[in-house]
Design an enzyme around this catalytic site. Structure first.
Site, mmCIF file in Angstrom:
data_model
loop_
_atom_site.group_PDB
_atom_site.id
_atom_site.type_symbol
_atom_site.label_atom_id
_atom_site.label_comp_id
_atom_site.label_asym_id
_atom_site.label_seq_id
_atom_site.Cartn_x
_atom_site.Cartn_y
_atom_site.Cartn_z
ATOM 1 N N SER A 124 27.076 36.646 43.660
ATOM 2 C CA SER A 124 26.736 36.528 42.237
ATOM 3 C C SER A 124 27.096 35.139 41.708
ATOM 4 O O SER A 124 26.298 34.516 41.003
ATOM 5 C CB SER A 124 27.411 37.622 41.416
ATOM 6 O OG SER A 124 28.796 37.587 41.584
ATOM 7 N N ASP A 168 35.538 31.798 42.221
ATOM 8 C CA ASP A 168 34.284 31.893 42.982
ATOM 9 C C ASP A 168 33.325 30.768 42.620
ATOM 10 O O ASP A 168 32.738 30.119 43.494
ATOM 11 C CB ASP A 168 33.599 33.240 42.724
ATOM 12 C CG ASP A 168 34.501 34.414 43.056
ATOM 13 O OD1 ASP A 168 35.531 34.198 43.706
ATOM 14 O OD2 ASP A 168 34.165 35.542 42.661
ATOM 15 N N TYR A 218 38.788 46.128 38.456
ATOM 16 C CA TYR A 218 39.109 44.699 38.352
ATOM 17 C C TYR A 218 39.562 44.383 36.927
ATOM 18 O O TYR A 218 40.614 43.769 36.710
ATOM 19 C CB TYR A 218 37.869 43.865 38.727
ATOM 20 C CG TYR A 218 38.129 42.377 38.746
ATOM 21 C CD1 TYR A 218 38.437 41.724 39.930
ATOM 22 C CD2 TYR A 218 38.088 41.624 37.580
ATOM 23 C CE1 TYR A 218 38.692 40.361 39.953
ATOM 24 C CE2 TYR A 218 38.340 40.265 37.590
ATOM 25 C CZ TYR A 218 38.629 39.637 38.779
ATOM 26 O OH TYR A 218 38.890 38.288 38.796
HETATM 27 C C1 GLA Z 1 36.697 38.207 42.478
HETATM 28 C C2 GLA Z 1 36.692 37.356 41.220
HETATM 29 C C3 GLA Z 1 37.584 36.131 41.370
HETATM 30 C C4 GLA Z 1 38.970 36.502 41.884
HETATM 31 C C5 GLA Z 1 38.872 37.443 43.074
HETATM 32 C C6 GLA Z 1 40.216 37.979 43.485
HETATM 33 O O1 GLA Z 1 36.095 37.510 43.524
HETATM 34 O O2 GLA Z 1 35.388 36.948 40.891
HETATM 35 O O3 GLA Z 1 37.659 35.434 40.150
HETATM 36 O O4 GLA Z 1 39.745 37.051 40.861
HETATM 37 O O5 GLA Z 1 38.016 38.548 42.826
HETATM 38 O O6 GLA Z 1 41.021 36.945 43.928
#
Ligand code: GLA
Length: 383
Positions: A124, A168, A218
């Site tokens: 994404s 990310d 999350y």
């Molecule tokens: C996902 C989120 C990131 C980070 C990871 C865990 O990938 O998009 O921002 O928080 O989880 O490290």
């Protein structure tokens, strides 16, 4: 892959597009630390999203997802959630540009790539970054890279609804061949650390599952961390994030009042320190110690932060006693996706040939395996 996307664009729209490429990411250590102002150690990989694009003369947006063979049409004045998944990452990114007052026109676009979806490799973020980079080019917006990263993160937060941190998108845009990025998520200062190991491969084992809980859990973890900070702040007003908190504060203030908040914050505060120490291991070339920290991270993610699942735990437990494996842990948000493994080259094939049937037998699922290389971040590749 890029040729496929280009050909598809030409056959649909009869003109030559501009094409951007934005990679997926791995993260060696520093998990769930980004939104706690801590450190992360990600890198861009050789699996990427490609976005072919050309402006239109009207305000229409014509999109095609080549992997899914799906079309989507809308207009720049009526951008809203598509009800599908993939257009939202593009539309959300465009909406951020509109909100920031940039002049946007309609466009034709074809998206596709080889970042596995839902595997925790940030497909994404790669779509958001490929789109924003492309808009920046075709509409001559002159936006700098860090601002692009922040806009991509906001698209994820506001349009897609996942309250994710910056890791990310940062890794996708700033990735560099054979380097991992030590990113301080508080100051956004970063440095590249070389990571090209002669005898070791980075191997991802994909559980092939994605729990529907992933985004709600999350967001919940993020809230729990914020609650922990609020409790600590009552006693230590200068603490603004878990980056500022010490293990002692967590023990003294959180442990007596809330078991869950305590365990979440315990993991984060230790993971922030572990990541700093792991970078020192890397500088010293002490991979044994680095690998042990990966296992420690997995333990914390599984038992204290509780974002693992039985399939991820199975994969880490399986490789841990193997002498060919230097370190392993679940990677990314959790509840499915991949484990990341540092494996000695000469033991790799044997291990893979053993883990695939064992995983199938215990979990009744097919394991996917990706051996990844560290690659450059977002770029224009033609047009
Ligand atoms: C996902 C989120 C990131 C980070 C990871 C865990 O990938 O998009 O921002 O928080 O989880 O490290």
């Amino acid at each position: 892959m890029r040729n496929l996307i280009r050909q598809k664009f030409i056959s649909l729209f009869k003109e030559e597009p501009l094409i951007t490429r934005s990679p997926g990411r791995i993260n060696l250590i520093g998990e769930h630390t980004d939104y706690n102002n801590g450190f992360v150690l990600p890198a861009a990989i050789d699996k990427a999203i490609y976005f072919a694009i050309k402006p239109r003369y009207d305000g229409e947006i014509h999109l095609y997802a080549s992997d899914l063979d799906e079309h989507y049409r809308t207009h720049i004045e009526t951008i809203k959630n598509s009800g599908k998944h993939w257009p939202d990452y593009i539309l959300g990114s465009l909406q951020q540009l509109q909100k920031a007052g940039h002049p946007i026109k309609g466009f034709n676009g074809v998206i596709g790539g080889d970042v596995p979806l839902g595997a925790g490799l940030s497909s994404s973020a790669a779509v958001e970054c490929a789109s924003l980079y492309a808009f920046n080019q075709i509409f001559s917006l002159g936006i700098d890279l860090l601002t692009l990263v922040k806009l991509a993160q906001k698209a994820e937060n506001e349009f897609v609804g996942v309250n994710s941190g910056i890791m990310d998108q940062f890794a996708s845009v700033f990735g560099k061949k054979d380097q991992v990025i030590k990113l301080d998520c508080r100051s956004l200062e970063y440095e590249y650390v070389p990571f090209k190991l002669e005898n070791i491969d980075i191997v991802l084992f994909d559980t092939n599952i994605k729990h529907s809980l992933a985004s709600s859990e999350y967001n919940l973890r993020r809230e729990q961390c914020e609650k922990g900070v609020a409790l600590i702040k009552k006693v230590h007003p200068d603490v603004n994030s878990l980056r500022d908190a010490t293990p002692q504060m967590v023990e003294e203030i959180l442990k007596p009042v809330d078991e869950i908040i305590y365990r979440r914050c315990f993991y984060i505060v230790h993971e922030i320190h572990r990541t700093i120490d792991a970078c020192i291991d890397l500088e010293r070339g002490d991979l044994i110690s680095f690998g042990q920290k990966m296992y420690d991270t997995h333990y914390g993610l599984s038992n204290d932060y509780e974002v693992s699942c039985k399939e991820l735990d199975f994969l880490v437990d399986f490789v841990k006693p193997q002498p060919s494996v230097i370190g392993a842990r679940m990677m990314g948000g959790g509840f499915g996706g991949c484990t990341i493994n540092l494996i000695k080259k000469d033991g790799r094939e044997t291990l893979i040939s053993e883990i695939i049937p064992s995983y199938k037998k215990s979990n009744n699922l097919n394991l996917k395996v990706y051996v990844v290389q560290i690659e450059n971040g977002t770029e224009v590749i033609s047009g």
